[in-house]
Design a protein around this motif. Structure first.
Motif, short mmCIF file in Angstrom:
data_model
loop_
_atom_site.label_atom_id
_atom_site.label_comp_id
_atom_site.label_asym_id
_atom_site.label_seq_id
_atom_site.Cartn_x
_atom_site.Cartn_y
_atom_site.Cartn_z
N ARG A 198 -6.09 6.06 8.81
CA ARG A 198 -4.77 6.02 9.90
C ARG A 198 -5.31 5.41 11.22
N ALA A 199 -6.41 5.81 11.72
CA ALA A 199 -6.95 5.27 13.00
C ALA A 199 -7.07 3.76 12.73
N ILE A 200 -7.42 3.30 11.91
CA ILE A 200 -7.74 1.76 11.54
C ILE A 200 -6.45 1.18 11.48
N VAL A 201 -5.48 1.78 10.77
CA VAL A 201 -4.17 1.28 10.57
C VAL A 201 -3.50 1.22 12.14
N ALA A 202 -3.87 2.33 12.92
CA ALA A 202 -3.26 2.29 14.30
C ALA A 202 -3.93 1.08 15.11
N LEU A 203 -5.07 0.77 14.86
CA LEU A 203 -5.80 -0.24 15.69
C LEU A 203 -5.20 -1.45 15.22
N ARG B 149 -3.21 -5.57 16.99
CA ARG B 149 -3.48 -7.17 16.57
C ARG B 149 -4.67 -6.97 15.50
N PRO B 150 -4.52 -8.17 14.79
CA PRO B 150 -5.71 -8.19 14.00
C PRO B 150 -7.17 -8.07 14.66
N ARG B 151 -8.05 -7.44 13.71
CA ARG B 151 -9.22 -7.19 14.51
C ARG B 151 -10.51 -7.70 13.29
N ALA B 152 -11.91 -8.07 14.01
CA ALA B 152 -12.88 -8.20 13.14
C ALA B 152 -13.40 -6.82 12.90
N VAL B 153 -14.16 -6.81 11.90
CA VAL B 153 -14.74 -5.51 11.25
C VAL B 153 -15.70 -5.17 12.43
N ARG C 100 -7.17 -2.31 1.95
CA ARG C 100 -6.94 -3.60 1.08
C ARG C 100 -6.50 -3.34 -0.24
N ASP C 101 -7.08 -2.49 -0.91
CA ASP C 101 -6.64 -2.05 -2.38
C ASP C 101 -5.39 -1.48 -2.33
N ALA C 102 -5.09 -0.76 -1.37
CA ALA C 102 -3.65 0.02 -1.36
C ALA C 102 -2.55 -1.21 -0.94
N GLY C 103 -3.11 -2.24 -0.48
CA GLY C 103 -2.28 -3.43 0.03
C GLY C 103 -1.54 -3.29 1.50
N LEU C 104 -2.54 -2.50 2.24
CA LEU C 104 -2.17 -2.43 3.75
C LEU C 104 -2.63 -3.18 4.47
N VAL C 105 -3.68 -3.76 4.22
CA VAL C 105 -4.35 -4.88 5.12
C VAL C 105 -4.58 -6.25 4.38
N ASP D 111 -0.62 -5.50 6.58
CA ASP D 111 0.39 -6.41 5.87
C ASP D 111 1.68 -5.31 6.09
N PRO D 112 2.62 -5.83 6.56
CA PRO D 112 3.82 -5.05 6.80
C PRO D 112 4.70 -4.48 5.52
#
Length: 117
Positions: free
Chosen positions: A16-21, A25-29, A51-56, A70-71
């Motif tokens: 969830r923290a990664i999704v909030a980041l 904006r898009p971010r590098a690893v 990514r597997d869940a389709g969220l990013v 991915d909205p």
């Protein structure tokens, strides 16, 4: 919806923290690793689940992997939650009116006050 990997992906607070980041904006690893305070391997595992869940989505930018939200899955989740949001809003509005009446303040529910005998 209960068997959707979206729920499992969002159940973890680090994800969830990664999704909030990524909402910002898009971010590098590397940026995600630094912002979350996790190790690179741990961050990569979380990103794989998202990514597997389709969220990013991920794209290569030279030697960097850049992740973005991915909205579409978020919109699906929002649509599923809409009736529950309506239910809670109605209940919270009713609670607010009751608390206003208990405090002796006028409410905005446009009901005429009952006459006193």
């Amino acid at each position: 919806m209960s068997d959707n990997p979206l729920w499992s992906a969002l159940a973890d607070p680090h994800r969830r923290a990664i999704v909030a980041l990524l909402l910002e904006r898009p971010r590098a690893v590397g940026e995600i690793v630094e912002a979350c305070g996790l190790s690179q391997p741990s961050t990569s595992k979380h990103l794989r689940v998202l990514r597997d869940a389709g969220l990013v989505r991920v794209r290569q930018d030279a030697q960097r992997r850049v992740y973005a939200l991915d909205p579409a899955p978020i919109a699906e989740l929002d649509a599923w939650l809409a009736p529950y949001r309506k239910l809670w809003n109605e209940r919270l509005d009713a609670l607010g009116r009751r608390l206003d009446r208990a405090a002796g303040e006028p409410s905005d529910d446009h009901e005429a006050p009952s006459p006193k005998d």
